[in-house]
Design a protein around this motif. Structure first.
Motif, mmCIF file in Angstrom:
data_model
loop_
_atom_site.group_PDB
_atom_site.id
_atom_site.type_symbol
_atom_site.label_atom_id
_atom_site.label_comp_id
_atom_site.label_asym_id
_atom_site.label_seq_id
_atom_site.Cartn_x
_atom_site.Cartn_y
_atom_site.Cartn_z
ATOM 1 N N ALA A 141 -10.174 8.224 -2.609
ATOM 2 C CA ALA A 141 -9.012 8.372 -1.734
ATOM 3 C C ALA A 141 -9.045 9.725 -1.029
ATOM 4 C CB ALA A 141 -7.724 8.234 -2.547
ATOM 5 N N LYS A 142 -9.469 10.753 -1.760
ATOM 6 C CA LYS A 142 -9.594 12.083 -1.162
ATOM 7 C C LYS A 142 -10.675 12.077 -0.083
ATOM 8 C CE LYS A 142 -11.080 16.799 -2.252
ATOM 9 N NZ LYS A 142 -11.650 17.689 -3.293
ATOM 10 N N GLU A 143 -11.827 11.493 -0.402
ATOM 11 C CA GLU A 143 -12.949 11.470 0.540
ATOM 12 C C GLU A 143 -12.605 10.703 1.817
ATOM 13 O OE1 GLU A 143 -16.398 12.892 -0.019
ATOM 14 O OE2 GLU A 143 -14.828 14.052 -1.018
ATOM 15 N N ASN A 144 -11.798 9.640 1.666
ATOM 16 C CA ASN A 144 -11.478 8.768 2.794
ATOM 17 C C ASN A 144 -10.141 9.126 3.456
ATOM 18 O OD1 ASN A 144 -13.853 7.280 2.329
ATOM 19 N ND2 ASN A 144 -12.806 5.987 0.818
ATOM 20 N N ASN A 145 -9.555 10.245 3.012
ATOM 21 C CA ASN A 145 -8.262 10.689 3.569
ATOM 22 C C ASN A 145 -7.185 9.606 3.486
ATOM 23 O OD1 ASN A 145 -9.110 13.349 4.429
ATOM 24 N ND2 ASN A 145 -10.255 12.332 6.067
ATOM 25 N N GLU A 146 -7.174 8.868 2.382
ATOM 26 C CA GLU A 146 -6.165 7.826 2.187
ATOM 27 C C GLU A 146 -4.851 8.462 1.729
ATOM 28 O OE1 GLU A 146 -7.926 5.132 -0.582
ATOM 29 O OE2 GLU A 146 -9.549 4.568 0.778
ATOM 30 N N PRO A 147 -3.708 7.970 2.273
ATOM 31 C CA PRO A 147 -2.424 8.603 1.963
ATOM 32 C C PRO A 147 -1.899 8.330 0.562
ATOM 33 C CG PRO A 147 -2.086 6.684 3.348
ATOM 34 C CD PRO A 147 -3.576 6.867 3.249
ATOM 35 N N GLN A 148 -2.413 7.272 -0.078
ATOM 36 C CA GLN A 148 -1.914 6.963 -1.422
ATOM 37 C C GLN A 148 -2.966 6.242 -2.259
ATOM 38 O OE1 GLN A 148 1.561 4.597 -0.405
ATOM 39 N NE2 GLN A 148 0.436 2.695 -0.704
ATOM 40 N N VAL A 149 -2.760 6.304 -3.569
ATOM 41 C CA VAL A 149 -3.607 5.612 -4.542
ATOM 42 C C VAL A 149 -2.727 4.717 -5.392
ATOM 43 C CG1 VAL A 149 -5.081 5.874 -6.583
ATOM 44 C CG2 VAL A 149 -5.332 7.440 -4.649
ATOM 45 N N GLU A 150 -3.093 3.431 -5.473
ATOM 46 C CA GLU A 150 -2.341 2.505 -6.310
ATOM 47 C C GLU A 150 -2.892 2.508 -7.739
ATOM 48 O OE1 GLU A 150 -1.099 -1.769 -5.192
ATOM 49 O OE2 GLU A 150 -2.673 -2.066 -6.708
ATOM 50 N N ILE A 151 -2.002 2.625 -8.693
ATOM 51 C CA ILE A 151 -2.372 2.611 -10.106
ATOM 52 C C ILE A 151 -1.730 1.392 -10.751
ATOM 53 C CG2 ILE A 151 -2.148 3.854 -12.298
ATOM 54 C CD1 ILE A 151 -2.068 6.438 -10.535
ATOM 55 N N TRP A 152 -2.528 0.688 -11.545
ATOM 56 C CA TRP A 152 -2.021 -0.509 -12.209
ATOM 57 C C TRP A 152 -0.973 -0.152 -13.262
ATOM 58 C CZ3 TRP A 152 -5.503 -5.251 -13.421
ATOM 59 C CH2 TRP A 152 -6.053 -5.725 -12.220
ATOM 60 N N GLY A 153 0.086 -0.983 -13.320
ATOM 61 C CA GLY A 153 1.104 -0.821 -14.350
ATOM 62 C C GLY A 153 2.193 0.167 -13.950
ATOM 63 N N SER A 154 3.040 0.471 -14.916
ATOM 64 C CA SER A 154 4.212 1.312 -14.665
ATOM 65 C C SER A 154 3.945 2.806 -14.808
ATOM 66 C CB SER A 154 5.322 0.917 -15.648
ATOM 67 O OG SER A 154 4.918 1.223 -16.989
ATOM 68 N N GLY A 155 2.827 3.150 -15.469
ATOM 69 C CA GLY A 155 2.537 4.556 -15.725
ATOM 70 C C GLY A 155 3.169 5.087 -16.996
ATOM 71 N N THR A 156 3.985 4.268 -17.655
ATOM 72 C CA THR A 156 4.703 4.736 -18.846
ATOM 73 C C THR A 156 3.914 4.638 -20.159
ATOM 74 O OG1 THR A 156 5.755 2.562 -19.118
ATOM 75 C CG2 THR A 156 6.953 4.217 -17.848
ATOM 76 N N PRO A 157 2.931 3.723 -20.301
ATOM 77 C CA PRO A 157 2.181 3.685 -21.558
ATOM 78 C C PRO A 157 1.536 5.026 -21.860
ATOM 79 C CG PRO A 157 1.702 1.738 -20.262
ATOM 80 C CD PRO A 157 2.498 2.657 -19.368
ATOM 81 N N LEU A 165 0.689 9.013 -5.457
ATOM 82 C CA LEU A 165 0.316 8.041 -6.478
ATOM 83 C C LEU A 165 1.414 6.989 -6.570
ATOM 84 C CD1 LEU A 165 -0.925 10.450 -9.311
ATOM 85 C CD2 LEU A 165 -2.282 9.349 -7.529
ATOM 86 N N THR A 166 1.043 5.712 -6.396
ATOM 87 C CA THR A 166 2.017 4.625 -6.510
ATOM 88 C C THR A 166 1.645 3.735 -7.686
ATOM 89 O OG1 THR A 166 0.782 3.145 -5.035
ATOM 90 C CG2 THR A 166 2.373 4.652 -4.016
ATOM 91 N N TYR A 167 2.633 2.998 -8.204
ATOM 92 C CA TYR A 167 2.418 2.202 -9.413
ATOM 93 C C TYR A 167 2.753 0.738 -9.153
ATOM 94 C CZ TYR A 167 1.826 6.677 -11.598
ATOM 95 O OH TYR A 167 1.348 7.927 -11.911
ATOM 96 N N ASN A 168 1.774 -0.131 -9.416
ATOM 97 C CA ASN A 168 1.940 -1.573 -9.211
ATOM 98 C C ASN A 168 2.416 -2.195 -10.526
ATOM 99 O OD1 ASN A 168 1.724 -4.320 -8.786
ATOM 100 N ND2 ASN A 168 -0.235 -4.190 -7.708
ATOM 101 N N THR A 169 3.723 -2.388 -10.635
ATOM 102 C CA THR A 169 4.304 -2.860 -11.900
ATOM 103 C C THR A 169 4.076 -4.345 -12.147
ATOM 104 O OG1 THR A 169 6.439 -3.131 -10.785
ATOM 105 C CG2 THR A 169 6.061 -1.055 -11.956
ATOM 106 N N SER A 170 3.455 -5.041 -11.174
ATOM 107 C CA SER A 170 3.119 -6.451 -11.410
ATOM 108 C C SER A 170 1.851 -6.588 -12.253
ATOM 109 C CB SER A 170 2.929 -7.181 -10.079
ATOM 110 O OG SER A 170 1.744 -6.743 -9.422
ATOM 111 N N LYS A 171 1.128 -5.496 -12.400
ATOM 112 C CA LYS A 171 -0.103 -5.496 -13.199
ATOM 113 C C LYS A 171 0.220 -5.138 -14.653
ATOM 114 C CE LYS A 171 -2.768 -6.361 -9.659
ATOM 115 N NZ LYS A 171 -3.482 -7.663 -9.534
ATOM 116 N N PRO A 172 -0.631 -5.600 -15.614
ATOM 117 C CA PRO A 172 -0.326 -5.383 -17.034
ATOM 118 C C PRO A 172 -0.449 -3.923 -17.465
ATOM 119 C CG PRO A 172 -2.513 -6.353 -16.777
ATOM 120 C CD PRO A 172 -1.873 -6.381 -15.424
#
Length: 313
Positions: A192-208, A262-269
């Motif tokens: 994401a840094k190399e490609n100058n992407e504005p955000q990175v999607e992370i699977w899950g809620s981030g709480t585990p 950093l964004t979180y995709n809560t539809s993922k396990p």
């Protein structure tokens, strides 16, 4: 282990096996034996037994396994249970048939119940349901533990079973679909840094919450246990501290130097809500992890950068 002992490292090219090999070499052991999967198929018992008979092995570090993260475990459950059962069964039985002095079997903390009390003590094994996303892998590893324990009981062998927490370090798998959370984060944030992407999607809620042990610390623990542990019970190896996936992602973001969101995709396990091992047993023996997480991530990221062309081609 005597300096001149014949030592076999099964899985020497992987994250754990390569770390054990480095540690052995740094500790002055020179009579080492190893084979790539193309040279020796550990799923084939005839090949494995022939290898052991020829090489006259004294000690075995059984680090060979089919491993992967949530996606790989979910997509290839049959491969994970079949290959791991075959590998460990063949190596353990060949070690027995050729009178190997001692064997160390690498398990995983995924053997413990999904909702085990925290921190997880060794005696919690088989006290509750497993995490469904990696159940086939966990069942194979539990079978390996019970095989070692059963051979010890029936034949008086010295086979010990070590349960490391989540691992990372040199020679990790950075494949975005098959890797564990930390190497996947490193690669995703870097790209994401190399490609100058504005955000990175992370699977899950981030709480585990997860605990992370550098592979070089595990290798140090394995040599320590080979010399100092002979009990039939399993033994945990970890750092005794955990971190949320969200905080881990922020740490990776800082190390990589990424300035996006950093964004979180809560539809993922999410997987298991928390997994922190109780390290009282190994601590009482005198071993403690030495590599802090931030320093470990920096070294892992540097390794990734050094091997980036090979990893991503």
């Amino acid at each position: 282990m005597e300096q001149g002992a014949r030592i076999y490292v099964a899985g020497h090219r992987g994250l754990v096996g390569s770390a054990i090999l480095r540690k052995l070499e740094a500790s002055g052991y020179t009579n080492l034996v190893y084979r790539s999967s193309s040279e020796l198929d550990l799923r084939n018992f005839d090949e494995v037994l022939s290898f052991f008979l020829k090489e006259k092995v004294d000690y075995v570090f059984l680090a060979a396994a089919k491993v992967g993260g949530i996606v790989a475990n979910n997509d290839y459950p049959a491969d994970f249970i079949r290959d791991n059962l075959l590998i460990q069964t063949n190596v353990i039985d060949a070690a027995f048939q050729t009178r190997v002095d001692k064997l160390l079997f690498l398990g995983s903390t995924c053997i413990y119940p999904k909702l085990a009390p925290q921190p997880i003590k060794e005696q919690y094994l088989l006290t509750g349901e497993l995490e469904p996303t990696n159940e086939p892998y966990a069942i194979a590893k539990i079978a390996g533990i019970k095989m070692c324990q059963s051979y010890n009981r029936q034949y008086g062998t010295k086979y010990i079973s070590v349960m490391p927490t989540n691992l990372y370090g040199p020679n990790d798998n950075f494949d975005l679909e098959k890797s564990h959370v930390l190497p996947a984060l490193i690669r995703k944030v870097h790209e994401a840094k190399e490609n100058n992407e504005p955000q990175v999607e992370i699977w899950g809620s981030g709480t585990p919450k997860r605990e992370f042990l550098h592979a070089d610390d595990l290798a140090d623990a394995c040599l320590f246990l080979m010399d100092n542990y002979e009990a039939n019970e399993i033994i945990n190896v970890g750092v005794g501290q955990d971190i949320s996936i969200k905080d881990l992602a922020e740490l990776v973001k800082q190390v990589v130097g990424y300035e996006g969101e950093l964004t979180y995709n809560t539809s993922k396990p999410d997987g298991t809500p928390r997994k922190l091992v109780d390290v009282t047993k190994i601590s009482n023996l005198g071993w403690h992890a030495q590599i802090p997480l931030d320093a470990g991530i920096r070294s892992a990221y540097q390794w990734f950068l050094d091997h980036h062309a090979l990893i991503t081609k």
